[in-house]
Design a protein around this motif. Structure first.
Motif, PDB file in Angstrom:
ATOM      1  N   ASN A 245       0.125  -0.985  -5.684  1.00 18.84           N
ATOM      2  CA  ASN A 245      -0.818  -1.911  -5.052  1.00 18.84           C
ATOM      3  C   ASN A 245      -1.939  -1.146  -4.350  1.00 18.84           C
ATOM      4  O   ASN A 245      -1.823   0.049  -4.042  1.00 18.84           O
ATOM      5  N   ASP A 294       9.583   1.904  -1.736  1.00 18.63           N
ATOM      6  CA  ASP A 294       9.841   1.178  -2.984  1.00 18.63           C
ATOM      7  C   ASP A 294      11.118   1.651  -3.674  1.00 18.63           C
ATOM      8  O   ASP A 294      11.365   1.293  -4.836  1.00 18.63           O
ATOM      9  N   ASP A 415      -4.022  -7.999  -0.515  1.00 18.78           N
ATOM     10  CA  ASP A 415      -2.783  -7.891  -1.292  1.00 18.78           C
ATOM     11  C   ASP A 415      -1.747  -8.922  -0.861  1.00 18.78           C
ATOM     12  O   ASP A 415      -0.950  -9.411  -1.674  1.00 18.78           O
ATOM     13  N   HIS A 416      -1.735  -9.245   0.421  1.00 23.31           N
ATOM     14  CA  HIS A 416      -0.768 -10.223   0.917  1.00 23.31           C
ATOM     15  C   HIS A 416      -0.978 -11.587   0.274  1.00 23.31           C
ATOM     16  O   HIS A 416       0.004 -12.330   0.032  1.00 23.31           O
ATOM     17  N   TYR A 417      -2.239 -11.930  -0.009  1.00 20.68           N
ATOM     18  CA  TYR A 417      -2.525 -13.251  -0.591  1.00 20.68           C
ATOM     19  C   TYR A 417      -2.676 -13.234  -2.104  1.00 20.68           C
ATOM     20  O   TYR A 417      -2.655 -14.302  -2.722  1.00 20.68           O
ATOM     21  N   THR A 418      -2.837 -12.062  -2.711  1.00 17.90           N
ATOM     22  CA  THR A 418      -3.089 -12.018  -4.163  1.00 17.90           C
ATOM     23  C   THR A 418      -1.989 -11.326  -4.948  1.00 17.90           C
ATOM     24  O   THR A 418      -2.012 -11.378  -6.195  1.00 17.90           O
ATOM     25  N   SER A 419      -1.045 -10.666  -4.290  1.00 18.40           N
ATOM     26  CA  SER A 419       0.021  -9.969  -5.013  1.00 18.40           C
ATOM     27  C   SER A 419       1.354 -10.195  -4.318  1.00 18.40           C
ATOM     28  O   SER A 419       1.436 -10.890  -3.295  1.00 18.40           O
ATOM     29  N   GLU A 420       2.402  -9.602  -4.869  1.00 17.32           N
ATOM     30  CA  GLU A 420       3.752  -9.790  -4.347  1.00 17.32           C
ATOM     31  C   GLU A 420       4.198  -8.572  -3.529  1.00 17.32           C
ATOM     32  O   GLU A 420       5.352  -8.159  -3.581  1.00 17.32           O
ATOM     33  N   ILE A 421       3.314  -7.988  -2.774  1.00 20.78           N
ATOM     34  CA  ILE A 421       3.653  -6.828  -1.975  1.00 20.78           C
ATOM     35  C   ILE A 421       4.585  -7.227  -0.822  1.00 20.78           C
ATOM     36  O   ILE A 421       4.436  -8.302  -0.238  1.00 20.78           O
ATOM     37  N   VAL A 422       5.543  -6.358  -0.532  1.00 13.68           N
ATOM     38  CA  VAL A 422       6.497  -6.590   0.549  1.00 13.68           C
ATOM     39  C   VAL A 422       6.229  -5.568   1.649  1.00 13.68           C
ATOM     40  O   VAL A 422       6.383  -4.359   1.433  1.00 13.68           O
TER      41      VAL A 422
END
Length: 493
Positions: A245, A294, A415-422
């Motif tokens: 990401n 990760d 990234d928080h709103y467009t991907s699945e990042i944790v």
């Protein structure tokens, strides 16, 4: 009577008296004309009686102190020896001298203080306005660097969904570097008072490469290696965006500041600073923690390795530039970046062609190429490099560097709103550690001296405040004791 003679100097004292009575119509042009009188002066002293009688005379004050308001030593000597009609023992001269005297010392001090205060206030106002302008432009540059860097990163991520060709995108964006020198020349035409033709300006900037200018040998020895490093830096960065990401990519790229310090310390023999070693340790610890966040998957490990490689190439580019070419002016830097674009067109163009025909980076038709994304990415990257290289003309370099680290939270929000990042605890700690190391590297070399001075001033102020407080307390005690004594005595009686 007014002049007392030293022992063994009676004849010289009489001659000195005659010298002091010399007529005012004979005025010397230089000190050599009165050299006999100067030799006689060292044997003379002035009695206390004549000092009291001539207390308004400047010559007596000159004999006793050298800090009187005369303009020069020569004028003092000429007045002492009696030239220019200056005879302080004459009563008429005393009255005239009083009337011709300069303003009172208090008035002169007030006038000088007012003039000096006006100059200081104007200077302080000018400095404050200049600093405010720099800070204002600094905020604008920081926002520009942050938005252009995070915007290009996000746009590259979006482009790879339709056009999976990171090296071709690198080649396309690098070609836009050719605009550096033309844009610089436009700024030179609008700003500089002495206008030069493009050819004259080009020849003047070519002196950066040596006395012979930009020759073929210089091109291959001093420009080509930096063209390779530039291409590798951008390609590894873009290739890493495909793997991980954008938040991790942007925060790991901030480690290039630590790599620059380590290489400068080893290669350039720069000053050792403990705080920067700590920052480098923070950067390495953050890289390890980011890999652990990760779970050491192959995909993430490759992406992290690519970003670290990109940061290393960027650091090597900066250190080698300082080692081989030194520091460059704005015009020289613009010409150098344009030369990199020429190298890219002449010698790197073959690589995208080879990758296309080997189907490593293949697209079925040129109609499906997102030209808008490619041009947008190139414009944002060009804007970022312009602000990074030329922003120091209008603001502080530290503020420009802050724009890079501020792109990390911007990418994190996107990234928080467009991907699945944790955002687990390990990833957050890694981001904070790397950001802290980056900020430590922005500290100036003399930061410890400034801190010591600040602490010393604070201690001095505390020491000055304490005696004032003690003085107030002790001044009240005697009065209290005096008031209580009569009552005690009466009680005893």
């Amino acid at each position: 009577m007014g002049i007392r003679e030293f022992p063994n100097g009676s004849a010289r004292g009489k001659a000195a008296t005659l010298g002091m009575r010399r007529s005012p119509d004979v005025s010397p042009r230089r000190l050599s004309d009165i050299s006999p009188q100067l030799r006689q002066l060292k044997y003379l002293v002035v009695d206390e009686a004549i000092k009291e009688d001539l207390k308004w005379s400047r010559s007596v004050e000159d004999l006793t102190s050298a800090s009187v308001g005369l303009t020069s030593i020569e004028e003092r000597i000429l007045r002492i020896t009696g030239y220019y009609g200056y005879q302080p023992w004459a009563a008429s001269y005393k009255r005239d001298e009083r009337s011709r005297e300069s303003p009172a010392p208090a008035e002169a001090q007030m006038q000088a203080g007012a003039e000096g205060g006006g100059r200081v206030s104007r200077c302080c106002w000018k400095c404050s306005v200049t600093q405010l302008k720099k800070i204002f432009w600094g905020v604008a540059v920081v926002l520009g660097v942050c938005s252009s860097w995070s915007g290009s990163t996000q746009l590259a991520k979006l482009t790879f969904k339709k056009f999976d060709a990171p090296f071709t995108l690198t080649w396309f964006a690098t070609n836009w570097n050719f605009l550096f020198f033309p844009l610089y020349y436009l700024g030179h035409v609008f700003k500089s008072a002495e206008k030069q033709s493009p050819k004259q300006r080009y020849r003047e900037c070519c002196r950066f490469f040596g006395d012979n200018g930009l020759t073929l040998k210089v091109f291959f020895t001093k420009a080509a290696p930096f063209g390779v490093l530039w291409t590798l830096t951008n390609y590894l960065y873009l290739h890493a965006i495909k793997k991980i990401n954008t938040t991790d990519v942007s925060v790991l790229f901030c480690c290039n500041k630590a790599f620059v310090f380590l290489l400068s310390w080893i290669v350039l023999r720069d000053r050792f600073m403990g705080v920067r070693i700590v920052a480098a340790i923070f950067a390495i610890a953050g890289i390890v923690m980011m890999t652990y966040a990760d779970g050491f998957h192959s995909h993430s490990v490759i992406g992290i390795a690519l970003v670290v490689g990109s940061a290393s190439m960027s650091a090597l580019y900066k250190v080698l530039f300082k080692l081989l070419l030194g520091s460059a002016k704005f015009g020289e830097a613009a010409l150098f970046l344009s030369v990199l674009a020429v190298f890219n067109v002449l010698f790197v163009t073959c690589i995208p062609v080879i990758l296309y025909f080997t189907k490593v980076e293949y697209w079925s038709s040129f109609d499906i190429v997102p030209w808008g994304n490619l041009c947008g990415f190139s414009i944002l990257l060009l804007t970022f490099n312009i602000l990074l290289n030329f922003g120091i003309a209008i603001t502080y370099p530290t503020l420009i560097s802050l724009g890079i680290v501020l792109s990390v939270p911007v990418n994190a929000v996107v990234d928080h709103y467009t991907s699945e990042i944790v955002f687990n605890s390990v990833r957050v700690i890694a981001i904070v550690i790397i950001g802290l190391g980056f900020l430590l590297l922005l500290l100036p070399e003399e930061w410890d001296v400034w801190v010591i001075k600040l602490l010393t001033r604070l201690k001095v102020r505390k020491k000055e405040e304490l005696p004032e407080g003690n003085g107030d307390v002790t001044s009240g005690l005697p009065n209290k004791s005096r008031r209580t004594r009569p009552s005690m005595s009466s009680f005893a009686h």
